[in-house]
Design a protein around this motif. Structure first.
Motif, PDB file in Angstrom:
ATOM      1  N   PHE A  31       0.829  -1.205   0.000  1.00 60.36           N
ATOM      2  CA  PHE A  31       0.000   0.000   0.000  1.00 60.36           C
ATOM      3  C   PHE A  31       0.865   1.257   0.000  1.00 60.36           C
ATOM      4  O   PHE A  31       0.641   2.186  -0.789  1.00 60.36           O
ATOM      5  CB  PHE A  31      -0.935   0.005   1.217  1.00 60.36           C
ATOM      6  N   LEU A  32       1.850   1.296   0.879  1.00 58.14           N
ATOM      7  CA  LEU A  32       2.697   2.482   0.989  1.00 58.14           C
ATOM      8  C   LEU A  32       3.484   2.731  -0.288  1.00 58.14           C
ATOM      9  O   LEU A  32       3.715   3.891  -0.673  1.00 58.14           O
ATOM     10  CB  LEU A  32       3.649   2.331   2.182  1.00 58.14           C
ATOM     11  N   ALA A  33       3.883   1.650  -0.949  1.00 56.81           N
ATOM     12  CA  ALA A  33       4.652   1.797  -2.183  1.00 56.81           C
ATOM     13  C   ALA A  33       3.810   2.395  -3.309  1.00 56.81           C
ATOM     14  O   ALA A  33       4.328   3.141  -4.161  1.00 56.81           O
ATOM     15  CB  ALA A  33       5.212   0.440  -2.608  1.00 56.81           C
ATOM     16  N   ALA A  34       2.515   2.098  -3.304  1.00 52.99           N
ATOM     17  CA  ALA A  34       1.647   2.557  -4.397  1.00 52.99           C
ATOM     18  C   ALA A  34       0.827   3.791  -4.033  1.00 52.99           C
ATOM     19  O   ALA A  34       0.194   4.387  -4.917  1.00 52.99           O
ATOM     20  CB  ALA A  34       0.702   1.430  -4.807  1.00 52.99           C
ATOM     21  N   ALA A  35       0.830   4.180  -2.762  1.00 52.69           N
ATOM     22  CA  ALA A  35      -0.073   5.229  -2.293  1.00 52.69           C
ATOM     23  C   ALA A  35       0.266   6.596  -2.883  1.00 52.69           C
ATOM     24  O   ALA A  35       1.432   6.950  -3.067  1.00 52.69           O
ATOM     25  CB  ALA A  35      -0.046   5.300  -0.774  1.00 52.69           C
ATOM     26  N   LYS A  36      -0.782   7.362  -3.151  1.00 59.68           N
ATOM     27  CA  LYS A  36      -0.654   8.726  -3.657  1.00 59.68           C
ATOM     28  C   LYS A  36      -0.965   9.700  -2.523  1.00 59.68           C
ATOM     29  O   LYS A  36      -1.957   9.560  -1.820  1.00 59.68           O
ATOM     30  CB  LYS A  36      -1.633   8.954  -4.816  1.00 59.68           C
ATOM     31  N   GLU A  37      -0.116  10.697  -2.375  1.00 56.17           N
ATOM     32  CA  GLU A  37      -0.312  11.695  -1.328  1.00 56.17           C
ATOM     33  C   GLU A  37      -1.196  12.833  -1.830  1.00 56.17           C
ATOM     34  O   GLU A  37      -1.007  13.346  -2.934  1.00 56.17           O
ATOM     35  CB  GLU A  37       1.028  12.256  -0.870  1.00 56.17           C
ATOM     36  N   THR A  38      -2.158  13.226  -0.986  1.00 57.32           N
ATOM     37  CA  THR A  38      -3.041  14.349  -1.300  1.00 57.32           C
ATOM     38  C   THR A  38      -2.962  15.345  -0.145  1.00 57.32           C
ATOM     39  O   THR A  38      -3.168  14.964   1.008  1.00 57.32           O
ATOM     40  CB  THR A  38      -4.496  13.888  -1.476  1.00 57.32           C
ATOM     41  N   PRO A  39      -2.674  16.612  -0.407  1.00 59.31           N
ATOM     42  CA  PRO A  39      -2.602  17.596   0.686  1.00 59.31           C
ATOM     43  C   PRO A  39      -3.966  17.813   1.329  1.00 59.31           C
ATOM     44  O   PRO A  39      -5.009  17.719   0.676  1.00 59.31           O
ATOM     45  CB  PRO A  39      -2.123  18.872  -0.021  1.00 59.31           C
ATOM     46  N   GLY A  40      -3.942  18.138   2.622  1.00 64.30           N
ATOM     47  CA  GLY A  40      -5.153  18.517   3.333  1.00 64.30           C
ATOM     48  C   GLY A  40      -5.904  17.363   3.964  1.00 64.30           C
ATOM     49  O   GLY A  40      -5.367  16.279   4.195  1.00 64.30           O
ATOM     50  N   SER A  41      -7.183  17.610   4.231  1.00 64.14           N
ATOM     51  CA  SER A  41      -8.031  16.682   4.975  1.00 64.14           C
ATOM     52  C   SER A  41      -8.538  15.539   4.095  1.00 64.14           C
ATOM     53  O   SER A  41      -8.828  15.729   2.913  1.00 64.14           O
ATOM     54  CB  SER A  41      -9.229  17.432   5.556  1.00 64.14           C
ATOM     55  N   TRP A  42      -8.699  14.370   4.728  1.00 66.41           N
ATOM     56  CA  TRP A  42      -9.276  13.207   4.042  1.00 66.41           C
ATOM     57  C   TRP A  42     -10.802  13.211   4.098  1.00 66.41           C
ATOM     58  O   TRP A  42     -11.441  12.362   3.481  1.00 66.41           O
ATOM     59  CB  TRP A  42      -8.741  11.910   4.672  1.00 66.41           C
ATOM     60  N   TRP A  43     -11.413  14.149   4.818  1.00 64.20           N
ATOM     61  CA  TRP A  43     -12.872  14.159   4.952  1.00 64.20           C
ATOM     62  C   TRP A  43     -13.575  14.198   3.585  1.00 64.20           C
ATOM     63  O   TRP A  43     -14.558  13.464   3.396  1.00 64.20           O
ATOM     64  CB  TRP A  43     -13.324  15.334   5.802  1.00 64.20           C
ATOM     65  N   PRO A  44     -13.155  15.030   2.627  1.00 63.70           N
ATOM     66  CA  PRO A  44     -13.846  15.015   1.322  1.00 63.70           C
ATOM     67  C   PRO A  44     -13.763  13.662   0.619  1.00 63.70           C
ATOM     68  O   PRO A  44     -14.707  13.258  -0.073  1.00 63.70           O
ATOM     69  CB  PRO A  44     -13.116  16.108   0.528  1.00 63.70           C
ATOM     70  N   ASP A  45     -12.643  12.956   0.801  1.00 65.24           N
ATOM     71  CA  ASP A  45     -12.527  11.620   0.212  1.00 65.24           C
ATOM     72  C   ASP A  45     -13.558  10.690   0.837  1.00 65.24           C
ATOM     73  O   ASP A  45     -14.185   9.872   0.147  1.00 65.24           O
ATOM     74  CB  ASP A  45     -11.110  11.079   0.433  1.00 65.24           C
ATOM     75  N   TRP A  46     -13.758  10.822   2.132  1.00 62.18           N
ATOM     76  CA  TRP A  46     -14.717   9.963   2.841  1.00 62.18           C
ATOM     77  C   TRP A  46     -16.150  10.239   2.388  1.00 62.18           C
ATOM     78  O   TRP A  46     -16.911   9.305   2.119  1.00 62.18           O
ATOM     79  CB  TRP A  46     -14.594  10.177   4.351  1.00 62.18           C
TER      80      TRP A  46
END
Length: 582
Positions: free
Chosen positions: A528-543
């Motif tokens: 997961f860590l190897a493939a993960a993409k970083e997004t700035p800010g809060s994860w609430w909108p993703d949820w």
């Protein structure tokens, strides 16, 4: 008179009288406090002590290179030209205890600082050389050693802290008297103060999202929040906060409130506010929190809004019981009662549960039992345990600033919540530590039962959103990830920046931290860590995007969607009375 070119002015009569008064007043405060405590001794709970650890006598002396480095340190102090100047200490850049320039500019305090760091480093490293103990006991020794090292920091003592010495001279001792007042008050409370005591009031400037208590049981109050949109999602959201803390961590203030934000996204939001345990809850067990707590609340919301299913959130330990709830519903053929399950920093497999596992052995369990004479565990003991996990930040920082420097406490809503402790049912708390942390039974199919039914996490096919904190010291990332090894349904795993609280309570408006997601299948956390993409800010909108994809239907925010206007009448305004009980 003079000494090395510096004039030393002897104290005046006024100075001597002042210092005599300071010492006398301090003695008087201690005497008055001692007399008061003796008068109340019979009615007071036992003192909060550091939890004992075995095997401390196995800590060996520092290795031979310690002496070599010590000689070099003293050589530089006595004759700075005799040895090359050391490289900047990397620990200093991340250690706030010694960030003030006085620790480096004054040669004597620079020596104190460097000596302490040298000894501390070798003490911690010496633990690795211990043989003949099992790995868990070795971790206990390492944890205890780190706690001892932090406690012995020169920043924690008036005569070895240049800031305290300066402040004492500047205020002529007022800082010490003020700090002593702070310390005696904390001793009276049996709890360390972290925030300005009277800065917050529930319902006034904290826990202010409009809503009503629409149900009350001996275990919980159910809060329904008023809609902020004309239409809402058909499927409501039911939040289960941890019962070891007050629910309003998710409703601190309008800017930080996850609850208020979720309501603004067009969700019908319900929250369970658990009752702080008292003697009437001495027989409350695992079954009660799952069946008569979580499942009862699920059925209540379903009936109130006339819907077949609900979205759920379980935070920390309430996420653990939410997993058990889903497994029980699956075993009963009732899995469809829950449309989706979101887990905030929750663990179901405790094989890698981190430092909290160090507090779970036979001796610690006996201690918990001894502190639970009335059928419940005073929440201050749990608060002390969590403070120990971050002693440098949550204990010694306040010893220096508020006891030694005599500074006033700053208002801080999160730390106010952190100190608002909740009592725990003793029988259930001991079983939680034994069955889950120590024996890890929830991770073993059929090893644990709820209401007489053996449960198996592999039967859970409910879509799940699993959030972990990168720096979480309560529910470590590696431990939270393991939910992927047990659930059979689709899982969206999200790694948030920061830790157990700030990683969750991170509104989009703050623009802080970041989160990582991966659309590629990941069999392991490493993948997961190897493939993960970083997004700035809060994860609430993703949820909320994920949740909306589970159910996009909308209904009018009228009738039962308004607190008190449906089958359940309003009992009282949010935040309710249970959250205020002590």
């Amino acid at each position: 008179m003079t000494e090395t070119g510096t004039t030393i002015t002897p104290p005046t009569l006024e100075d001597m009288q002042r210092w005599t008064w300071v010492m006398g007043r301090a003695q008087q405060m201690l005497l008055e406090f001692g007399i008061d405590r003796m008068q109340q001794a019979a009615a007071q709970p036992p003192p909060i002590d550091s939890l004992p650890f075995t095997g401390l006598d196995a800590i060996t002396q520092a290795q031979s290179d310690f002496w070599s480095e010590s000689v070099k340190l003293w050589q530089r102090f006595v004759d700075p030209t005799s040895a090359p100047a050391p490289a900047p200490d990397p620990r200093l850049t991340r250690d706030r205890r010694f960030s003030a320039p006085q620790w480096r500019d004054n040669p004597m305090f620079d020596l104190i600082r460097q000596s302490y760091l040298l000894i501390a480093d070798h003490l911690i490293r010496s633990v690795d050389g211990i043989d003949g103990v099992d790995p868990k006991q070795k971790e206990q020794i390492r944890f205890a050693t780190q706690g001892f090292v932090d406690a012995m920091s020169p920043s924690n003592f008036a005569f070895t802290n240049p800031l305290v010495i300066e402040k004492t001279i500047e205020t002529r001792g007022e800082n010490l008297l003020k700090g002593l007042t702070h310390m005696l008050r904390d001793i009276s409370r049996g709890q360390l103060t972290h925030s300005q005591p009277d800065a917050y009031e529930l319902g006034r400037n904290i826990a202010t999202t409009p809503g009503k208590v629409v149900k009350e049981t001996p275990l919980y109050q159910l809060i329904q929040y008023a809609p902020q949109t004309t239409e809402v999602h058909r499927t409501p959201l039911l939040i289960f906060p941890p019962w070891i803390n007050r629910y309003y961590i998710l409703d601190l203030n309008p800017e930080k409130s996850f609850i208020r934000w979720a309501v603004s996204q067009g969700l019908s939001v319900f929250v369970v506010s658990w009752k702080s345990a008292d003697a009437s809850m001495k027989d409350v067990t695992w079954d009660d929190y799952i069946v008569r707590g979580q499942i009862d609340a699920i059925d209540t919301v379903r009936d109130l809004l006339d819907v077949k299913t609900v979205h759920t959130i379980g935070y920390c330990v309430a996420g653990t019981t939410l997993a058990a709830t889903l497994a029980l519903l699956a075993a009963r053929g009732e899995a469809k009662k829950v449309k989706s399950a979101t887990f905030f920093t929750a663990q179901v497999d405790f094989a890698k549960a981190g430092e909290l596992n160090l507090f779970v052995d036979d001796e610690q369990l006996k201690l918990v039992e001894s502190l639970s004479g009335d059928g419940y565990l005073d929440g201050r003991y749990m608060a002390a345990t969590f403070n120990l996990l971050r002693g440098r930040d949550l204990i010694w920082n306040y010893v220096q600033n508020n006891y030694l420097l005599g500074q006033d406490y700053a208002p801080f809503d999160l730390l106010h919540w952190n100190g608002d402790t909740t009592n725990l049912p003793a029988k259930w708390h001991k079983a939680y530590l034994t069955d889950l942390y120590r024996d890890n039974k929830l991770a073993v199919p059929g090893a644990i039962s709820v209401d007489g039914t053996p449960i198996d996490l592999r039967a859970v096919k409910t879509p799940a959103y699993v959030q972990a904190g990168r720096e979480d010291h309560i529910a470590p990332l590696e431990s939270v990830w393991k939910i992927n090894d047990h659930f059979a349904g689709p899982i969206r795993f999200v790694l948030a920046g920061s830790g157990h609280i700030a990683g969750v309570v991170n509104p989009p408006s703050a623009g802080k931290y970041q989160y990582w997601t991966s659309e590629a299948p990941a069999a392991t956390l490493t993948d997961f860590l190897a493939a993960a993409k970083e997004t700035p800010g809060s994860w609430w909108p993703d949820w909320i995007a994920w949740l909306s994809n589970q159910d996009g239907d909308k209904v009018s925010a009228t009738g039962g969607r308004v607190p008190g206007k449906g089958k359940l009448k309003a009992i009282e305004d949010a935040p309710g009375s249970y959250v205020k009980s002590r």
